[in-house]
Design a protein around this motif. Sequence first.
Motif, PDB file in Angstrom:
ATOM      1  N   THR A  10      57.507  57.840  37.405  1.00 32.26           N
ATOM      2  CA  THR A  10      57.414  57.679  37.593  1.00 32.26           C
ATOM      3  C   THR A  10      58.934  57.403  38.340  1.00 32.26           C
ATOM      4  O   THR A  10      58.480  56.717  39.804  1.00 32.26           O
ATOM      5  N   ASN A  11      59.551  57.910  38.502  1.00 30.71           N
ATOM      6  CA  ASN A  11      60.853  58.139  39.097  1.00 30.71           C
ATOM      7  C   ASN A  11      60.921  57.236  39.838  1.00 30.71           C
ATOM      8  O   ASN A  11      61.262  57.146  41.253  1.00 30.71           O
ATOM      9  N   PRO A  41      48.858  58.052  43.807  1.00 24.51           N
ATOM     10  CA  PRO A  41      49.570  57.350  44.599  1.00 24.51           C
ATOM     11  C   PRO A  41      49.469  55.956  45.183  1.00 24.51           C
ATOM     12  O   PRO A  41      50.223  54.459  45.510  1.00 24.51           O
ATOM     13  N   ALA A  42      47.920  55.385  44.325  1.00 22.33           N
ATOM     14  CA  ALA A  42      47.471  54.321  44.574  1.00 22.33           C
ATOM     15  C   ALA A  42      48.327  52.881  43.367  1.00 22.33           C
ATOM     16  O   ALA A  42      48.982  51.906  43.936  1.00 22.33           O
ATOM     17  N   GLU A  43      48.320  53.622  42.538  1.00 29.38           N
ATOM     18  CA  GLU A  43      49.093  52.744  41.612  1.00 29.38           C
ATOM     19  C   GLU A  43      50.672  52.888  41.760  1.00 29.38           C
ATOM     20  O   GLU A  43      51.140  51.643  41.023  1.00 29.38           O
ATOM     21  N   SER A  44      50.936  53.845  42.014  1.00 28.23           N
ATOM     22  CA  SER A  44      52.407  53.657  42.355  1.00 28.23           C
ATOM     23  C   SER A  44      52.881  53.026  43.276  1.00 28.23           C
ATOM     24  O   SER A  44      54.208  52.225  43.360  1.00 28.23           O
ATOM     25  N   ALA A  45      52.068  52.972  44.634  1.00 29.17           N
ATOM     26  CA  ALA A  45      52.288  51.811  45.553  1.00 29.17           C
ATOM     27  C   ALA A  45      52.654  50.307  45.150  1.00 29.17           C
ATOM     28  O   ALA A  45      53.216  50.084  45.681  1.00 29.17           O
ATOM     29  N   ARG A  46      51.045  50.161  44.587  1.00 26.72           N
ATOM     30  CA  ARG A  46      51.149  48.902  43.237  1.00 26.72           C
ATOM     31  C   ARG A  46      53.016  48.251  42.044  1.00 26.72           C
ATOM     32  O   ARG A  46      53.262  47.358  42.845  1.00 26.72           O
ATOM     33  N   MET A  47      52.845  49.265  42.128  1.00 27.22           N
ATOM     34  CA  MET A  47      54.018  49.590  41.372  1.00 27.22           C
ATOM     35  C   MET A  47      55.262  49.168  41.741  1.00 27.22           C
ATOM     36  O   MET A  47      56.747  48.033  42.497  1.00 27.22           O
ATOM     37  N   ARG A  48      55.706  50.148  42.940  1.00 25.87           N
ATOM     38  CA  ARG A  48      56.367  50.129  43.863  1.00 25.87           C
ATOM     39  C   ARG A  48      56.673  48.072  44.938  1.00 25.87           C
ATOM     40  O   ARG A  48      57.675  47.519  45.104  1.00 25.87           O
ATOM     41  N   ASP A  49      55.357  47.590  44.568  1.00 26.07           N
ATOM     42  CA  ASP A  49      55.486  46.890  45.955  1.00 26.07           C
ATOM     43  C   ASP A  49      55.783  45.853  44.835  1.00 26.07           C
ATOM     44  O   ASP A  49      56.618  44.822  44.996  1.00 26.07           O
ATOM     45  N   LYS A  50      55.663  45.765  43.234  1.00 20.47           N
ATOM     46  CA  LYS A  50      55.546  44.686  42.621  1.00 20.47           C
ATOM     47  C   LYS A  50      57.143  44.275  42.671  1.00 20.47           C
ATOM     48  O   LYS A  50      58.222  43.047  42.411  1.00 20.47           O
ATOM     49  N   SER A 107      62.956  43.731  36.539  1.00 22.64           N
ATOM     50  CA  SER A 107      62.234  44.566  36.798  1.00 22.64           C
ATOM     51  C   SER A 107      61.319  44.461  35.668  1.00 22.64           C
ATOM     52  O   SER A 107      59.779  44.688  36.487  1.00 22.64           O
ATOM     53  N   PHE A 108      61.499  45.425  35.200  1.00 20.97           N
ATOM     54  CA  PHE A 108      60.465  45.758  33.693  1.00 20.97           C
ATOM     55  C   PHE A 108      59.886  44.353  33.242  1.00 20.97           C
ATOM     56  O   PHE A 108      58.991  44.731  32.772  1.00 20.97           O
ATOM     57  N   LYS A 109      60.265  43.019  32.970  1.00 22.43           N
ATOM     58  CA  LYS A 109      60.027  42.281  33.166  1.00 22.43           C
ATOM     59  C   LYS A 109      59.165  41.780  33.972  1.00 22.43           C
ATOM     60  O   LYS A 109      57.328  41.452  33.970  1.00 22.43           O
ATOM     61  N   THR A 110      59.248  42.115  35.641  1.00 28.42           N
ATOM     62  CA  THR A 110      58.445  41.764  36.642  1.00 28.42           C
ATOM     63  C   THR A 110      56.589  42.631  36.531  1.00 28.42           C
ATOM     64  O   THR A 110      55.722  42.756  36.706  1.00 28.42           O
ATOM     65  N   LEU A 111      57.361  44.007  35.787  1.00 27.33           N
ATOM     66  CA  LEU A 111      56.076  44.667  35.961  1.00 27.33           C
ATOM     67  C   LEU A 111      55.348  44.593  34.608  1.00 27.33           C
ATOM     68  O   LEU A 111      54.091  45.437  34.159  1.00 27.33           O
ATOM     69  N   LEU A 158      50.194  49.552  35.684  1.00 23.16           N
ATOM     70  CA  LEU A 158      50.644  48.654  35.289  1.00 23.16           C
ATOM     71  C   LEU A 158      51.094  47.385  34.360  1.00 23.16           C
ATOM     72  O   LEU A 158      51.559  47.668  33.909  1.00 23.16           O
ATOM     73  N   GLU A 159      48.763  47.774  34.292  1.00 17.52           N
ATOM     74  CA  GLU A 159      48.871  46.821  32.908  1.00 17.52           C
ATOM     75  C   GLU A 159      48.736  47.722  31.917  1.00 17.52           C
ATOM     76  O   GLU A 159      49.057  47.006  31.113  1.00 17.52           O
ATOM     77  N   ASP A 160      49.255  48.382  32.126  1.00 24.53           N
ATOM     78  CA  ASP A 160      49.505  49.212  30.688  1.00 24.53           C
ATOM     79  C   ASP A 160      50.702  49.640  30.106  1.00 24.53           C
ATOM     80  O   ASP A 160      50.581  50.212  28.785  1.00 24.53           O
ATOM     81  N   LEU A 161      51.419  48.951  30.892  1.00 27.39           N
ATOM     82  CA  LEU A 161      52.507  48.431  30.446  1.00 27.39           C
ATOM     83  C   LEU A 161      53.128  47.039  29.846  1.00 27.39           C
ATOM     84  O   LEU A 161      53.606  46.520  29.007  1.00 27.39           O
TER      85      LEU A 161
END
Length: 338
Positions: free
Chosen positions: A234-235, A299-308, A184-188, A165-168
Motif C-alpha cells: 500500500t505504501n 491502480p484504481a483501488e490504490s486511487a480509491r484508498m488515496r482519495d479516502k 486514517s484507518f477508521k476512515t478506511l 478498501l472493502e477487504d479492510l
Amino acid sequence: MKLFRRSLLAALSLAALASTGAAIAQDFKPRLIRFGYGLNEQSNQGRAAKVFAEAVEKASGGKMKIRAIGAAALGPDTQMQQALIGGAQEMMVGSTATLVGITAEMALWDTPFLFNNTREADAVLDGPIGQKVLDKLQDKGLVGLVYWENGFRNLTNSKRPVGKLEDLNGIKLRVMQNNVYLDSFKTLGANAVPLPFSELFSAMETNTVDGQENPYNTILSSKFYEVQKFLSVTNHVYSPWVLLVSKKWWDGLNAAEKKVLQDAARASRDFERKDTREEATRALADLKAKGMQINELSPAESARMRDKLTKVNASIATQVGMDLWRDTQAELAKLRGQ
Ligand code: TF8
C-alpha cells in the motif's frame, strides 16, 4: 636571531599542541549515555544505533560512552520520551508518530501519501521544514537531532489479502498511538486499535489484533511473517524516526560535547538511510520466501484508498497549523517542478 626565532616558533607550536591536548581532556567529561530504541539489535534501527555509538565514542576519545538498549527494554517510545523529558534517560530513537501528543506539529509526517519517494522525504525532512518541526520539541523538554528512515508503510494481516478498501472491513488493525493513524484507518473501514509496538507481536500471535502496518524492514526484522500471512503493498505513508536527546541533560553539555553528538547523529543518519533502503529492496523477496502471500493494489483501488485518506488532511492541517501545512505543500510542489 634566526636561531632564536626558530626555537620560539617551536615553543609556540608545542604550546599550541599542549593546549589542544588539554582542550580535549577538558572538553569531554566522562559520560554514560543511555540510548533506548524499540526494535531489536538485528534491525536497521539496531545497526544504526551501533554506528552512532561508535562515532560518539571515537570522536570523544572514549569519554562519551553510549549504552544502546534495544527491544524496548527501557519501555515503549512514549515511556522513553517521558524519561528524557524528566532527565532520567539521555537519548532515544523512535517514531515521530508517538510524539504527536507532545508536539502537535509532528503529525505532519503522518499525512498519508505526503511523499512520493525518498528523494522528497530527504529534502523536506533535512530542510527548513523538518528543522522547524524539530525545533518545536525544545519547549517540551526534548532536543531533536536528525531524522532516520523508518520507511514507507505496508499492510499485513492474518485474515485475507487486502486488494480493495472493502477487504479492510472488520479487520482489527493495530495502529500507532496517534489520532491521525486512528482516524486514517477508521476512515478506511478497519477496526483500528492503538497499541505500543512492544506489545504488537504477541497481540498478533494471540489474535487480539488481525493486522498491522509497517515498512518491509520491520516486518522482516520483527519476524511478523511468523504470525501474518498476507502482505498488501500500500505504501500509504512514509514514516520517519527521530533521534532525541533529553533537553535537561543537553543543556548541561558544553559546545564540544554537543558537536560530537550532532556530528555522530548526521553520520548515523546517512548510514541508516542507505542501509534501510538496501534492506528494503531485498526484504520483499525474503518475506515471500518466508511464506507470506504478497499482493499489489490495482491502480484504481490504490486511487480509491488515496482519495479516502485525503479526508484526514484537513484535520492534520489544523493540528500542525495552516502556515506549516502550506509551506510543506509549496516545498513539495517546488521539488516536483510544479
Ligand atoms: C511502530 C513504528 C516502530 C517504531 C519503533 C519501535 O509501528 O513503526 O517501528 O515505533 O521505534 O510502532
